[in-house]
Design an enzyme around this catalytic site. Structure first.
Site, PDB file in Angstrom:
ATOM      1  N   TYR A   1       5.629  44.731 -16.318  1.00  0.00           N
ATOM      2  CA  TYR A   1       6.328  45.852 -15.667  1.00  0.00           C
ATOM      3  C   TYR A   1       6.372  47.091 -16.565  1.00  0.00           C
ATOM      4  O   TYR A   1       6.564  48.204 -16.094  1.00  0.00           O
ATOM      5  CB  TYR A   1       7.756  45.466 -15.268  1.00  0.00           C
ATOM      6  CG  TYR A   1       7.845  44.386 -14.205  1.00  0.00           C
ATOM      7  CD1 TYR A   1       6.726  43.970 -13.496  1.00  0.00           C
ATOM      8  CD2 TYR A   1       9.054  43.772 -13.904  1.00  0.00           C
ATOM      9  CE1 TYR A   1       6.803  42.980 -12.534  1.00  0.00           C
ATOM     10  CE2 TYR A   1       9.147  42.787 -12.937  1.00  0.00           C
ATOM     11  CZ  TYR A   1       8.008  42.391 -12.261  1.00  0.00           C
ATOM     12  OH  TYR A   1       8.091  41.409 -11.303  1.00  0.00           O
TER      13      TYR A   1
ATOM     14  N   LYS B   1       2.504  30.641 -18.849  1.00  0.00           N
ATOM     15  CA  LYS B   1       1.223  30.296 -18.208  1.00  0.00           C
ATOM     16  C   LYS B   1       0.180  30.213 -19.320  1.00  0.00           C
ATOM     17  O   LYS B   1      -0.825  30.949 -19.342  1.00  0.00           O
ATOM     18  CB  LYS B   1       0.899  31.390 -17.172  1.00  0.00           C
ATOM     19  CG  LYS B   1      -0.291  31.099 -16.291  1.00  0.00           C
ATOM     20  CD  LYS B   1      -0.014  30.062 -15.220  1.00  0.00           C
ATOM     21  CE  LYS B   1      -1.271  29.799 -14.403  1.00  0.00           C
ATOM     22  NZ  LYS B   1      -1.218  28.555 -13.641  1.00  0.00           N
TER      23      LYS B   1
ATOM     24  N   ASP C   1       3.824  27.913 -12.525  1.00  0.00           N
ATOM     25  CA  ASP C   1       3.578  27.414 -11.168  1.00  0.00           C
ATOM     26  C   ASP C   1       4.282  26.078 -10.951  1.00  0.00           C
ATOM     27  O   ASP C   1       4.877  25.826  -9.899  1.00  0.00           O
ATOM     28  CB  ASP C   1       2.072  27.334 -10.853  1.00  0.00           C
ATOM     29  CG  ASP C   1       1.232  26.888 -12.039  1.00  0.00           C
ATOM     30  OD1 ASP C   1       1.792  26.687 -13.129  1.00  0.00           O
ATOM     31  OD2 ASP C   1       0.007  26.739 -11.873  1.00  0.00           O
TER      32      ASP C   1
ATOM     33  N   ASP D   1      11.660  37.362 -12.841  1.00  0.00           N
ATOM     34  CA  ASP D   1      12.013  38.107 -11.634  1.00  0.00           C
ATOM     35  C   ASP D   1      11.847  37.204 -10.415  1.00  0.00           C
ATOM     36  O   ASP D   1      12.743  37.073  -9.565  1.00  0.00           O
ATOM     37  CB  ASP D   1      11.072  39.329 -11.544  1.00  0.00           C
ATOM     38  CG  ASP D   1      11.467  40.297 -10.463  1.00  0.00           C
ATOM     39  OD1 ASP D   1      12.542  40.108  -9.860  1.00  0.00           O
ATOM     40  OD2 ASP D   1      10.700  41.247 -10.208  1.00  0.00           O
TER      41      ASP D   1
ATOM     42  N   ASP E   1      14.998  34.854  -8.259  1.00  0.00           N
ATOM     43  CA  ASP E   1      15.269  35.024  -6.828  1.00  0.00           C
ATOM     44  C   ASP E   1      15.124  33.692  -6.092  1.00  0.00           C
ATOM     45  O   ASP E   1      15.916  33.373  -5.205  1.00  0.00           O
ATOM     46  CB  ASP E   1      14.321  36.066  -6.212  1.00  0.00           C
ATOM     47  CG  ASP E   1      14.914  37.471  -6.285  1.00  0.00           C
ATOM     48  OD1 ASP E   1      15.928  37.637  -7.000  1.00  0.00           O
ATOM     49  OD2 ASP E   1      14.370  38.386  -5.656  1.00  0.00           O
TER      50      ASP E   1
END
Ligand code: NAD
Length: 362
Positions: A142, A191, A223, A247, A251
């Protein structure tokens, strides 16, 4: 203990829910012999109306001068047409940047009394859901370079994902310290089978683990983590991860617990002065009606006591009082089951009063 708390009541339901959290903090202070003083800070739409700026410099300074900041929520349709840099949400971004908070910490906890509100199967919920996601907040993809190039007759978009060892180490420490204050289990999510930044992430986490022999560190690919959060969330205590993974996972985690009105969050940097707030917005549709759920904000105040002031017993007392009120069947409208189940519907003020009534020195 004496502490000064900056209070940002904000917009919409913000003032109503912050008022209840303030009354709860006052009761904690009375029970445990602490002195909490409060400094009111204008931020968001109300600050635009009053000062023409969503976070005037002197308001930011009040936050920086405080021992911690408690925020309701900001924004609303009244300020929809305000130009970009002066929007209420810009105040919040400037506050986070000004306070240098690089770690966002969001608990995912299912209250057994509200288990039916979870979209997960009963047998999964019954194993218990109570974990914390520590998300890096100011680095990663980001904040990398974003550009769209034209190559070979087509557009090519590039987003840079960059992490330095020092950025990983400082968020890693928050993960380890948080696990130390909970059940001592830290899961580092990355990852590393594909990304260099994740391989560095994993290496730094394992170096840090040597300094925290009392915390058990495990690694998980992002994942797999997304699957495990819905398959068996009871396995997690603290998850630490980079900005974009956090992020998305936070959620996902908030969805499995049921109501948005119940979830607090904290943002921390290098000092103990943190920013504590519920995860929801200013809910303008229900503002001023005394029906908002104040529990997310009250639990944010409990997080402040636990993580900024090191007052674990006091935080436990607030969480126990919330649990007791739910046991007694009291519910605000957002957590009231569809069918009649003997629950008693209460408003924002009454929910606050009941929590205070149930607050005892444990
Ligand atoms: P929202 O979270 O305010 O509301 C979404 C839905 O959840 C609404 O139906 C609302 O009534 C309900 N809800 C939220 N909190 C509740 C509570 N405590 N009790 C009962 N019901 C609750 O999201 P939105 O409607 O998308 O945003 C409204 C405003 O809030 C916007 O201006 C947005 O920019 C702002 N916002 C602010 C923050 C913040 O201050 N941190 C975060 C998100 C959104």
């Amino acid at each position: 203990m004496t502490r000064n708390i900056a209070l940002i009541r904000g917009d919409g339901i913000g003032p109503e829910i912050v008022e209840q959290a303030l009354l709860v903090l006052n009761k904690v202070a009375a029970l445990y012999g602490h002195t909490f003083t409060y400094t009111d800070v204008d931020m968001g739409g109300n600050a635009i109306d009053k000062w023409g700026d969503p976070l005037p410099q002197e308001m930011l300074q009040k936050c920086l001068d405080s021992d911690s900041v408690l925020l309701g929520a900001v924004g609303g349709p009244k300020w929809n047409d305000v130009p970009g840099p002066m929007r209420p949400e810009k105040g919040l971004l400037r506050l986070r940047a000004g306070m240098g908070v690089y770690s966002n910490n969001r608990p995912a906890k299912i209250w057994p009394q509200l288990a039916s509100a979870s979209p997960l199967k009963q047998e999964i919920v019954d194993k218990g859901i109570d974990f914390l996601i520590v998300r890096e907040l100011t680095g990663g993809i980001y904040f990398g370079k974003h550009e769209t190039l034209h190559q070979d007759g087509e557009s090519v978009a590039v987003d840079e994902l960059r992490y330095s060892e020092s950025e990983i180490r400082r968020i890693g420490r928050i993960g380890f310290e948080s696990a130390r204050k909970r059940r001592g289990k830290l899961c580092s999510v990355e990852k590393s089978n594909v990304l260099d930044s994740s391989r560095l992430w994993k290496k730094v986490m394992h170096e840090l683990a040597e300094e925290y022999p009392d915390v058990t560190l495990s690694d998980m690919l992002v994942d797999n983590c997304a699957m495990q959060i819905v398959k068996d969330p009871s396995q997690f205590d603290v998850i630490v991860t980079e900005n974009m993974f956090g992020d998305i996972l936070s959620d996902e985690a908030s969805m499995i617990t049921g109501s948005i009105g119940m979830i607090p969050s904290s943002s921390l940097g290098d000092t103990t002065c943190g920013l504590y707030e519920p995860i929801h917005g200013s809910a303008p549709d229900i503002a001023g009606k005394d029906i908002a759920n104040p529990i997310g904000t009250i639990l944010a105040a409990a997080m402040m006591l636990r993580y900024s002031f090191d007052l674990a017993a006091e935080a436990d007392a607030i969480e126990s009082a919330v649990s007791a009120v739910l046991d007694q069947g009291y519910r605000t409208a957002d957590i009231l089951p569809d069918q009649a189940t003997g629950c008693i519907k209460v408003g924002c003020k009454e929910m606050g009063r009941l929590i205070i009534e149930n607050l005892t020195k444990g």
